[in-house]
Design a protein around this motif. Structure first.
Motif, PDB file in Angstrom:
ATOM      1  N   UNK A 118      27.214  52.053  43.936  1.00 18.25           N
ATOM      2  CA  UNK A 118      28.063  52.743  42.965  1.00 18.25           C
ATOM      3  C   UNK A 118      29.401  53.043  43.593  1.00 18.25           C
ATOM      4  N   UNK A 119      30.455  52.863  42.778  1.00 19.92           N
ATOM      5  CA  UNK A 119      31.812  53.043  43.290  1.00 19.92           C
ATOM      6  C   UNK A 119      32.778  53.152  42.124  1.00 19.92           C
ATOM      7  N   UNK A 120      33.987  53.696  42.378  1.00 20.77           N
ATOM      8  CA  UNK A 120      35.015  53.640  41.334  1.00 20.77           C
ATOM      9  C   UNK A 120      35.290  52.173  41.004  1.00 20.77           C
ATOM     10  N   UNK A 121      35.718  51.888  39.748  1.00 19.71           N
ATOM     11  CA  UNK A 121      35.828  50.488  39.324  1.00 19.71           C
ATOM     12  C   UNK A 121      36.647  49.607  40.267  1.00 19.71           C
ATOM     13  N   UNK A 122      37.741  50.152  40.781  1.00 15.83           N
ATOM     14  CA  UNK A 122      38.599  49.299  41.619  1.00 15.83           C
ATOM     15  C   UNK A 122      37.835  48.790  42.842  1.00 15.83           C
ATOM     16  N   UNK A 123      37.132  49.710  43.498  1.00 14.31           N
ATOM     17  CA  UNK A 123      36.340  49.316  44.668  1.00 14.31           C
ATOM     18  C   UNK A 123      35.185  48.424  44.243  1.00 14.31           C
ATOM     19  N   UNK A 124      34.535  48.817  43.153  1.00 11.90           N
ATOM     20  CA  UNK A 124      33.353  48.086  42.710  1.00 11.90           C
ATOM     21  C   UNK A 124      33.690  46.620  42.435  1.00 11.90           C
ATOM     22  N   UNK A 125      34.796  46.386  41.730  1.00 16.01           N
ATOM     23  CA  UNK A 125      35.116  45.005  41.356  1.00 16.01           C
ATOM     24  C   UNK A 125      35.799  44.228  42.477  1.00 16.01           C
ATOM     25  N   UNK A 126      36.628  44.924  43.262  1.00 13.69           N
ATOM     26  CA  UNK A 126      37.395  44.195  44.270  1.00 13.69           C
ATOM     27  C   UNK A 126      36.688  44.075  45.611  1.00 13.69           C
ATOM     28  N   UNK A 127      35.767  45.013  45.849  1.00 14.69           N
ATOM     29  CA  UNK A 127      35.159  45.010  47.171  1.00 14.69           C
ATOM     30  C   UNK A 127      33.674  45.390  47.112  1.00 14.69           C
ATOM     31  N   UNK A 128      32.894  44.657  46.314  1.00 10.88           N
ATOM     32  CA  UNK A 128      31.466  45.008  46.207  1.00 10.88           C
ATOM     33  C   UNK A 128      30.775  44.805  47.545  1.00 10.88           C
ATOM     34  N   UNK A 129      29.909  45.748  47.887  1.00 10.01           N
ATOM     35  CA  UNK A 129      29.318  45.748  49.230  1.00 10.01           C
ATOM     36  C   UNK A 129      28.059  44.890  49.336  1.00 10.01           C
ATOM     37  N   UNK A 130      27.172  45.027  48.337  1.00 11.54           N
ATOM     38  CA  UNK A 130      25.892  44.343  48.525  1.00 11.54           C
ATOM     39  C   UNK A 130      25.966  42.915  47.985  1.00 11.54           C
ATOM     40  N   UNK A 131      25.132  42.069  48.554  1.00 12.07           N
ATOM     41  CA  UNK A 131      25.127  40.666  48.119  1.00 12.07           C
ATOM     42  C   UNK A 131      24.679  40.537  46.676  1.00 12.07           C
ATOM     43  N   UNK A 132      23.729  41.423  46.293  1.00 10.05           N
ATOM     44  CA  UNK A 132      23.215  41.366  44.928  1.00 10.05           C
ATOM     45  C   UNK A 132      24.309  41.713  43.915  1.00 10.05           C
ATOM     46  N   UNK A 133      25.135  42.707  44.265  1.00 14.07           N
ATOM     47  CA  UNK A 133      26.246  43.059  43.376  1.00 14.07           C
ATOM     48  C   UNK A 133      27.232  41.895  43.306  1.00 14.07           C
ATOM     49  N   UNK A 134      27.528  41.309  44.450  1.00 12.12           N
ATOM     50  CA  UNK A 134      28.483  40.191  44.485  1.00 12.12           C
ATOM     51  C   UNK A 134      27.998  39.044  43.601  1.00 12.12           C
ATOM     52  N   UNK A 135      26.709  38.730  43.720  1.00 14.85           N
ATOM     53  CA  UNK A 135      26.148  37.636  42.935  1.00 14.85           C
ATOM     54  C   UNK A 135      26.226  37.954  41.442  1.00 14.85           C
ATOM     55  N   UNK A 187      27.984  51.839  38.234  1.00 11.54           N
ATOM     56  CA  UNK A 187      26.705  51.815  38.943  1.00 11.54           C
ATOM     57  C   UNK A 187      26.051  50.471  38.715  1.00 11.54           C
ATOM     58  N   UNK A 188      25.588  49.861  39.788  1.00  9.89           N
ATOM     59  CA  UNK A 188      24.872  48.587  39.668  1.00  9.89           C
ATOM     60  C   UNK A 188      23.405  48.821  39.972  1.00  9.89           C
ATOM     61  N   UNK A 189      22.551  48.417  39.034  1.00  4.12           N
ATOM     62  CA  UNK A 189      21.098  48.560  39.231  1.00  4.12           C
ATOM     63  C   UNK A 189      20.446  47.200  39.366  1.00  4.12           C
ATOM     64  N   UNK A 190      19.423  47.138  40.184  1.00  7.74           N
ATOM     65  CA  UNK A 190      18.596  45.931  40.272  1.00  7.74           C
ATOM     66  C   UNK A 190      17.184  46.355  40.636  1.00  7.74           C
ATOM     67  N   UNK A 191      16.214  45.779  39.969  1.00  7.33           N
ATOM     68  CA  UNK A 191      14.795  46.044  40.249  1.00  7.33           C
ATOM     69  C   UNK A 191      14.484  47.539  40.365  1.00  7.33           C
ATOM     70  N   UNK A 192      15.014  48.299  39.406  1.00 12.59           N
ATOM     71  CA  UNK A 192      14.653  49.709  39.322  1.00 12.59           C
ATOM     72  C   UNK A 192      15.380  50.629  40.278  1.00 12.59           C
ATOM     73  N   UNK A 193      16.341  50.080  41.039  1.00  8.32           N
ATOM     74  CA  UNK A 193      17.061  50.918  42.002  1.00  8.32           C
ATOM     75  C   UNK A 193      18.555  50.911  41.730  1.00  8.32           C
ATOM     76  N   UNK A 194      19.215  51.991  42.136  1.00  7.75           N
ATOM     77  CA  UNK A 194      20.680  51.959  42.171  1.00  7.75           C
ATOM     78  C   UNK A 194      21.060  51.292  43.477  1.00  7.75           C
TER      79      UNK A 194
END
Ligand SMILES: Nc1ncnc2c1ncn2[C@@H]1O[C@H](COP(=O)(O)OP(=O)(O)OP(=O)(O)O)[C@@H](O)[C@H]1O
Ligand SMILES: [Mg+2]
Length: 256
Positions: A231-248, A221-228
């Motif tokens: 969220x994704x299984x690790x493989x998706x989360x690390x290889x294909x993060x969706x939001x720009x904030x997660x990517x950064x 789960x990735x949180x920023x500024x009080x929000x989730x």
């Protein structure tokens, strides 16, 4: 089927249910519309920038912090301000903090017995027996007579994990358990956590140990500024993060 998988599918209610959770510190809106369901046996890693509300979120789960809006259920128990409910929830939840929070004037063994004797009202002999069992499990039984100040950081953190396990929790919350440790001690603590995960313990871990996340997490789960944010299984989360904030965020923490 592994034990961990079996315990996940036992058809009971979710271990933790959080719905539309909102929390303020004064005027500051620290948690915003958090929805999170954790099944029994599930392992969740929570990451995100400093100040994003990760600690606040997990501290709400055992009412170390009070929330103002929304619902939290742990093992089917609805959290209210009622002290009996809070105690019922706390009995199910073990917590491990960044700075261990051991009592410095008590030995390792006494640290592990204290709550068993005073909260669970167990006879001292029984409490010592189970303390030694869990100290053995985190491979530190030989240090039982020492005081926390005589141990390394990694050893102290393993004691803190054993102390939490002595209460036989249904779920373990970890708040950056390795971030105050020297690099050579991080592994010994992570090894204990990996073992716990493989035994089927329900776990919520705030950590930036991405190797740990990849090895054991069912969900990151990735949180920023009080929000989730994501969220994704690790493989998706690390290889294909969706939001720009997660990517950064990932480029910053994986970049060095
Ligand atoms: N007791 C408090 N009173 C007022 N503000 C607080 C309090 N505790 C935390 N905050 C603020 O709430 C926000 C979220 O804090 P929190 O500790 O949950 O963040 P975090 O994601 O765990 O950060 P870190 O990675 O640095 O541990 C921060 O801006 C923090 O300054
Ligand atoms: Mg924190």
């Amino acid at each position: 089927m592994s034990e961990a998988t079996a315990s996940k599918d036992n058809g009971t209610e979710p271990m933790i249910e959080i719905q539309q959770l909102n929390k303020w510190y004064g005027d500051f809106h620290v948690l915003r519309d958090i929805d999170l369901t954790v099944k029994r046996g599930e392992r969740i890693v929570i990451c995100g920038p400093s100040g994003s509300g990760k600690s606040t979120l997990i501290r709400c789960i055992n009412h170390l912090e009070a929330h103002q809006q929304g619902d939290i259920l742990v093992g089917g128990v609805h959290m209210t301000q009622d002290i009996k409910r809070i105690e019922q929830i706390r009995r199910q939840v073990g917590m491990v903090f960044q700075h261990f929070n051991l009592f410095p004037h008590l030995t390792v063994l006494e640290n592990c017995c204290l709550a068993q004797v005073w909260v669970q009202r167990q006879p001292r002999r029984e409490a010592e027996k189970s303390a030694m069992k869990y100290l053995e499990r985190v491979q530190i039984a030989d240090q039982a007579k020492k005081y926390p100040g005589q141990l390394s950081g990694g050893q102290q953190q393993r004691v803190a994990i054993a102390r939490a396990l002595c209460m036989r929790p249904e779920v373990m919350l970890f708040d950056e358990p390795t971030s105050a440790l020297d690099p050579e001690m991080i592994k010994e603590v992570l090894d204990v956590m990996v073992e716990l995960a493989h035994e089927g313990m329900t776990m919520l871990c705030v950590t930036h140990e991405m190797g740990f996340a990849k090895t054991v997490a069912d969900r990151v789960i990735f949180m920023d500024q009080g929000q989730i944010i994501e969220q994704a299984p690790p493989e998706t989360f690390f290889n294909n993060p969706q939001s720009e904030r997660t990517q950064l965020f990932l480029s910053q923490i994986l970049g060095h």
